[in-house]
Scaffold this active site. Structure first.
Site, PDB file in Angstrom:
ATOM      1  N   THR A 183      -9.221  -0.123   3.996  1.00 21.78           N
ATOM      2  CA  THR A 183      -9.228  -1.311   4.859  1.00 21.78           C
ATOM      3  C   THR A 183     -10.401  -2.223   4.523  1.00 21.78           C
ATOM      4  O   THR A 183     -10.242  -3.445   4.396  1.00 21.78           O
ATOM      5  CB  THR A 183      -9.295  -0.894   6.342  1.00 21.78           C
ATOM      6  N   SER A 205      -8.046   4.840  -1.444  1.00 18.33           N
ATOM      7  CA  SER A 205      -8.681   5.493  -0.290  1.00 18.33           C
ATOM      8  C   SER A 205      -8.614   7.004  -0.472  1.00 18.33           C
ATOM      9  O   SER A 205      -7.533   7.573  -0.665  1.00 18.33           O
ATOM     10  CB  SER A 205      -7.967   5.077   1.002  1.00 18.33           C
ATOM     11  N   THR A 232     -26.221   2.464   2.334  1.00 17.00           N
ATOM     12  CA  THR A 232     -26.527   3.643   1.535  1.00 17.00           C
ATOM     13  C   THR A 232     -25.248   4.364   1.142  1.00 17.00           C
ATOM     14  O   THR A 232     -24.382   4.624   1.977  1.00 17.00           O
ATOM     15  CB  THR A 232     -27.431   4.616   2.328  1.00 17.00           C
ATOM     16  N   CYS A 238       7.830   3.456  18.999  1.00 16.89           N
ATOM     17  CA  CYS A 238       6.917   4.589  19.190  1.00 16.89           C
ATOM     18  C   CYS A 238       7.639   5.652  20.009  1.00 16.89           C
ATOM     19  O   CYS A 238       7.736   5.549  21.221  1.00 16.89           O
ATOM     20  CB  CYS A 238       5.650   4.133  19.897  1.00 16.89           C
ATOM     21  N   ASN A 281       3.699   2.071   2.821  1.00  8.74           N
ATOM     22  CA  ASN A 281       3.278   3.282   3.527  1.00  8.74           C
ATOM     23  C   ASN A 281       4.299   3.802   4.524  1.00  8.74           C
ATOM     24  O   ASN A 281       4.243   4.961   4.927  1.00  8.74           O
ATOM     25  CB  ASN A 281       1.950   3.036   4.248  1.00  8.74           C
TER      26      ASN A 281
END
Length: 384
Positions: free
Chosen positions: A72, A200, A238, A328, A152
């Site tokens: 992302t 990813s 970092t 859903c 996806n």
């Protein structure tokens, strides 16, 4: 309770080798790669070694890879740079891209008034290359094409080489979200050139919270996050040393026996398709996911010939881990934006579920899942 994990498109279990590499790094390579002492230099060497190895897998230069926290973030970095830094005035994409692209494009449209065009799709959600060519040939402003390598939700594989050729012909920048492709295909970016590619780690049995961006060296990418100037000034923060090492190891392991692994997953997917068709009349497969040549072998999006909003929830109670396809099924109100584009309104009302596999998936697991599906199907029929 027995459990089967068929949600590998969402995330994958880490390889044991990855866990070992990460544990070793956390225990013994804890220095900050920006520190000049020997522990910092050791960490820096490990990060750069991982960068070099991933670059070799993709046949690119190490300096063309930027480590990020996720796919992302990498998509955001590409799209924002395209408009804010590279002078792009138009973005051509599709309505079935991941929200990591679509929501950024919407934001850029509002903030910078960049023009957005959506390429036409056929009934299976495949990109209409003629329409893409028409859109590219009719534009007179700098343009970026953003199309995902593997969808996806429905597993459709983009004809990347053809899209790449069109972009080169019309001097368009080509960006592809490849998080469902990295580790599942042999990718050579010298032979199939793209300008920006995103990966990813957790999609190919690596850790969550780490990803990377390939940026063609001819483009000057400016940072989205300011601070320490890490990653050659492109991505401050970092470096997540142990995660970077884990991601590289995951890609290495994924590619060792890739062809053999894919053939086994293909057999499993074919078995699942046939068993579904034999057991449930009128079952359908969304997009091109039922076509073994046109879709990733790891994804099968199934549309059942019944309406049951609790289907996914009930399968979960029986030990089946999968994901929503259309509405859903666990009770939410949202409908998949991908299926809205490829299905008719009445088809959206039926229950759809995405099952996604990995090299660890087995025929016995398919049989287990089928047993639960058939049980649920029988209950639904008896309620009628």
């Amino acid at each position: 309770m027995n459990s089967v994990y068929f949600d590998n498109a969402a995330t994958t279990p880490m390889y044991r080798e990855v866990v070992e590499v990460m544990s070793e790094a956390m225990l013994n390579s804890y220095g900050n790669p920006s520190s000049t002492h020997h522990l910092g230099r050791k960490a820096k060497v490990l990060v750069e070694s991982s960068r070099k190895k991933i670059a070799e897998y993709l046949n690119v230069l190490p300096r063309e890879l930027v480590f990020t926290s996720s796919g992302t973030e990498a998509n955001n970095l590409v799209l924002r740079n395209a408009v804010e830094n590279l002078g792009v005035k138009k973005i051509i994409t599709s309505k079935i891209e991941h929200h990591a692209v679509l929501h950024v494009v919407d934001n850029l449209n509002l903030k910078f008034e960049v023009e957005v065009e959506f390429v036409s799709l056929n009934e299976n959600g495949e990109v209409d290359l003629s329409d893409l060519q028409d859109k590219l040939s009719s534009t007179d402003v700098p343009v970026l094409v953003s199309l995902m390598w593997v969808n996806n939700e429905i597993g459709n594989i983009l004809p990347v080489e053809k899209v790449s050729n069109l972009c080169r012909e019309y001097n368009a920048i080509f960006h592809t979200d490849a998080v469902q492709a990295i580790g599942h295909f042999n990718i050579d970016l010298k032979n199939t050139p793209v300008d920006f590619l995103v990966g990813s780690g957790h999609k190919f049995h690596g850790p969550k919270g780490v990803g990377f961006l390939y940026a063609n060296g001819k483009y000057n990418v400016k940072p989205m996050i300011l601070g320490g100037g890490q990653e050659r000034g492109i991505r401050s923060s970092t470096e997540n040393v142990h995660a970077v090492l884990g991601m590289q190891k995951a890609l290495e392991v994924s590619l060792v026996n890739l062809d053999e692994d894919l053939e086994e997953i293909k057999k499993l997917k074919l078995y699942f398709i046939k068993t579904l068709q034999d057991s449930i009349p009128d079952v359908r497969f969304n997009g091109s996911s039922g076509n073994l040549e046109e879709s990733s072998v790891t994804i099968l999006n199934v549309r059942f010939p019944f309406k049951d909003k609790m289907l996914l929830f009930n399968l979960d109670l029986q030990g089946v881990c999968a994901s929503v396809g259309s509405a859903c099924q666990s009770g939410g109100a949202k409908v998949s934006h991908v299926l809205k584009e490829v299905l008719e309104k009445e088809e959206l009302d039926f229950s759809s579920i995405r099952f996604s596999f990995s090299k660890f998936s087995t025929i016995d697991e398919v049989d287990f899942v089928m047993g639960k599906i058939i049980k649920t199907y029988s209950l639904v029929r008896n309620r009628k």
